[in-house]
Design an enzyme around this catalytic site. Structure first.
Site, PDB file in Angstrom:
ATOM      1  N   ASN A  48     -25.010  59.970  78.091  1.00  0.00           N
ATOM      2  CA  ASN A  48     -26.380  60.494  78.164  1.00  0.00           C
ATOM      3  C   ASN A  48     -27.404  59.469  77.695  1.00  0.00           C
ATOM      4  OD1 ASN A  48     -25.063  61.112  75.713  1.00  0.00           O
ATOM      5  ND2 ASN A  48     -26.442  62.776  75.235  1.00  0.00           N
ATOM      6  N   CYS A  59     -28.235  63.330  81.636  1.00  0.00           N
ATOM      7  CA  CYS A  59     -26.917  63.686  81.110  1.00  0.00           C
ATOM      8  C   CYS A  59     -25.872  62.651  81.518  1.00  0.00           C
ATOM      9  CB  CYS A  59     -26.486  65.037  81.662  1.00  0.00           C
ATOM     10  SG  CYS A  59     -27.360  66.449  80.999  1.00  0.00           S
ATOM     11  N   GLU A  61     -22.913  63.077  82.894  1.00  0.00           N
ATOM     12  CA  GLU A  61     -22.317  63.287  84.219  1.00  0.00           C
ATOM     13  C   GLU A  61     -23.253  62.776  85.312  1.00  0.00           C
ATOM     14  OE1 GLU A  61     -22.820  65.414  81.737  1.00  0.00           O
ATOM     15  OE2 GLU A  61     -21.602  67.210  81.948  1.00  0.00           O
ATOM     16  N   CYS A 100     -26.158  69.135  86.132  1.00  0.00           N
ATOM     17  CA  CYS A 100     -25.025  68.237  86.393  1.00  0.00           C
ATOM     18  C   CYS A 100     -24.043  68.848  87.381  1.00  0.00           C
ATOM     19  CB  CYS A 100     -24.309  67.886  85.093  1.00  0.00           C
ATOM     20  SG  CYS A 100     -25.252  66.731  84.087  1.00  0.00           S
TER      21      CYS A 100
END
Ligand code: THU
Length: 144
Positions: A48, A59, A61, A100
């Site tokens: 992140n 984030c 992901e 995400c």
């Protein structure tokens, strides 16, 4: 990590944890790591990245998917691991946030896969499918 032998789940989780070590999370103090495994064995990680304008934070992901797309990947996502910091949230497994899930759905649907997501907690790893977390997801196929 590029191609080669397919890593096992412990290695995938270790890659996510390693990524979290370079998180830029001074505001939340909640470092997250993500490691994506592709069909050719490649591992692409993300962490992140926060911003002083909090709402602009990215984030782990999302960063990992952006890196994969920027490298030219358009599918092949088989499996990913997500880790959060130990000792927070009652040590419960971390699950990808809603945004995400949608971002992951883009690269998953492009390659026609339903990736397994290893949600890592302090004492357990919960394995889910993206379709469990984002049923009936809107994706590129809808725009064809
Ligand atoms: N965060 C992630 O990186 N992934 C998630 O799926 C949930 C939340 C980050 C965003 C923010 O930097 C911090 O965790 C606290 O919300």
């Amino acid at each position: 990590m590029d191609g080669g032998a397919t890593v096992n789940d412990d290695e995938l989780i270790a890659a996510a944890r390693e990524a979290a070590a370079t998180a830029y999370a001074p505001y939340s103090d909640y470092p997250v790591g993500a490691a994506l495994r592709f069909a050719d064995g490649a591992i692409i990680t993300g962490t992140n990245i926060e911003n002083a304008s909090y709402g602009l934070s990215l984030c782990a992901e999302t960063v990992a998917v952006a890196k994969a797309l920027a490298e030219g990947r358009r599918g092949g996502l088989e499996r990913l691991a997500v880790t959060g910091p130990k000792g927070k949230g009652g040590d419960a497994p971390i699950t990808p946030c809603g945004r995400c899930r949608q971002v992951l759905n883009e690269i998953a649907q492009l390659g026609g896969t339903d990736p397994a997501i290893l949600c890592v907690g302090a004492h357990e790893v919960m394995e889910l499918r993206l379709s469990d977390l984002l049923p009936h997801g809107f994706g590129p196929a809808h725009l064809d």
